[in-house]
Scaffold this active site. Structure first.
Site, short mmCIF file in Angstrom:
data_model
loop_
_atom_site.label_atom_id
_atom_site.label_comp_id
_atom_site.label_asym_id
_atom_site.label_seq_id
_atom_site.Cartn_x
_atom_site.Cartn_y
_atom_site.Cartn_z
N ALA A 158 23.12 24.65 12.52
CA ALA A 158 22.92 23.43 11.74
C ALA A 158 23.00 23.72 10.25
O ALA A 158 23.60 22.95 9.49
CB ALA A 158 21.57 22.79 12.09
N ASP A 159 22.42 24.83 9.82
CA ASP A 159 22.51 25.24 8.42
C ASP A 159 23.96 25.53 8.03
O ASP A 159 24.43 25.12 6.96
CB ASP A 159 21.67 26.49 8.18
N VAL A 160 24.66 26.24 8.89
CA VAL A 160 26.05 26.62 8.59
C VAL A 160 26.93 25.38 8.49
O VAL A 160 27.74 25.24 7.57
CB VAL A 160 26.58 27.59 9.66
N ALA A 163 26.24 23.53 5.28
CA ALA A 163 26.85 24.22 4.14
C ALA A 163 28.32 23.84 3.99
O ALA A 163 28.81 23.60 2.89
CB ALA A 163 26.71 25.73 4.31
#
Length: 375
Positions: A158-160, A163
């Site tokens: 989810a972070d990737v 980004a």
């Protein structure tokens, strides 16, 4: 096309952990100057998220902070410094839940805030982390074995994803600024980025009204497109077209009967008759080693690959261009060339004095800031 299209762009990066720092590393890879603002003495939390460590800095931090400069700054007592930095920045990136932690950003700049949840929803003030986004978006519910528990993806996906959405939005806004001279105010949330990344699964649910199911290493809409077991180890086959399936049956397995069967003539038919077909394929594949089947598939033009560990993947011939020592490079190739790793991730506060001098502060003022723990 230049490999450094963002050369001359300055990014004031107030973000920390993963989504924001990965986004700013992508901006740095594209040529931008990134000034990473960190809390004095402690810095970004990921500096301590180990083991493993290299020279007391966690590999986690090193993975997403190359080509940056580190400025330590207490935002509660150093608002004037933050003001000067923001006034000179083209892009301001943050992941603050509270907007009042930063001075107002000039209208000519691009500001991007990464949040857990969107500001126009009831969860606007709820802190968000990758695990929560994977859980609440439905991603975990479609990941894992059919008869197992929901499972998070093995990397902070989810972070990737967030980004990448943020990087695309920022670069698009910079292009627009070239035409209009106006900046932009961008918000990207972990939750919405993960929802959007469900793509066909989300659309299927919206169309049918039925909950999505877990299919393990199978595909809900394509058969055969999954992991199989050879006699020694698992391997993957992606027979995404009817032709792929025909070649798998005839050239790889020597099963003309499967290729000729009406039950398997189209992908839709194979999905309907999934259980029977997979029984046939699994039984055949168990007779030989996985490498044998991958070699035969590739010779026949059927997409296939061994399932390997991360260490094996990093050492494989296919990874030679994107791995440089202990660094994974920007995967993008421009005009046949890759961007180099460039500067190592910065030591905490390594560039504080230089950046402050550029902002117009004297040596005496910088010394006073350090004495008063502003920096």
């Amino acid at each position: 096309m230049s490999r450094t299209p963002l050369r001359g762009i300055t990014v004031a990066d107030f973000s920390r952990v993963l989504a924001g720092p990965l986004c700013s590393q992508m901006l740095a890879d594209a040529g931008a100057r990134v000034i990473k603002v960190e809390e004095p003495e402690r810095g970004d939390e990921t500096r301590r998220w180990g083991p493993p460590f290299i020279d007391d800095v966690a590999a986690y931090f090193l993975a997403v902070n190359r080509k940056k400069e580190s400025l330590t700054l207490n935002l509660r007592t150093g608002a004037g410094i933050a003001r000067r930095l923001i006034d000179r920045a083209d892009v301001v990136l943050d992941n603050f839940l509270r907007r009042d932690l930063l001075p107002e950003v000039p209208r000519s700049a691009v500001q991007c805030t990464i949040r857990g949840y969107d500001a126009d929803t009831p969860e606007a003030n709820t802190p968000g982390y990758d695990l929560l986004a994977q859980a609440e978006s439905g991603l975990m519910s479609i990941t894992g074995a059919r008869d197992g528990d929901p499972m998070k993806v093995g990397v902070a996906l989810a972070d990737v994803l967030t980004a990448h959405y943020a990087f695309g939005a920022i670069t698009s806004a910079l292009v627009e600024r070239e035409r209009t001279g106006k900046g932009a105010r961008i918000e990207v949330s972990l939750f919405s980025s993960t929802i959007a990344s469900l793509v066909n699964v989300a659309r299927n649910v919206l169309v049918t009204g039925r909950e999505a199911a877990r299919f393990g290493n199978e595909h809900p809409s394509i058969v055969p497109y999954q992991v199989f077991d050879g006699s020694d180890r698992p391997f993957a086959i992606g027979a995404g077209t009817d032709r792929h399936f025909q070649m798998l049956c005839t050239s790889v397995l020597g099963r003309n009967d499967l290729a000729a069967s009406r039950r398997y003539a189209t992908n839709a038919a194979r999905v309907r008759n999934r259980v029977k077909l997979l029984d046939e394929l699994e039984s055949a594949f168990m007779k030989r080693k996985a490498a044998h089947w991958v070699a035969r598939c590739r010779k026949a033009g059927v997409p296939s690959a061994l399932v390997q560990g991360v260490r094996g993947a990093l050492r494989s011939p296919a990874a030679r261009g994107v791995v440089d020592g202990d660094v994974v490079l920007d995967p993008v190739m421009i005009s046949g060339a890759r961007r180099p790793a460039g500067k190592r991730p910065p030591r905490l506060g390594e560039h504080t004095d230089r950046v402050l001098a550029e902002l117009g502060y004297s040596r005496a003022e910088i010394a006073a800031f350090r004495r008063d723990t502003v920096i």
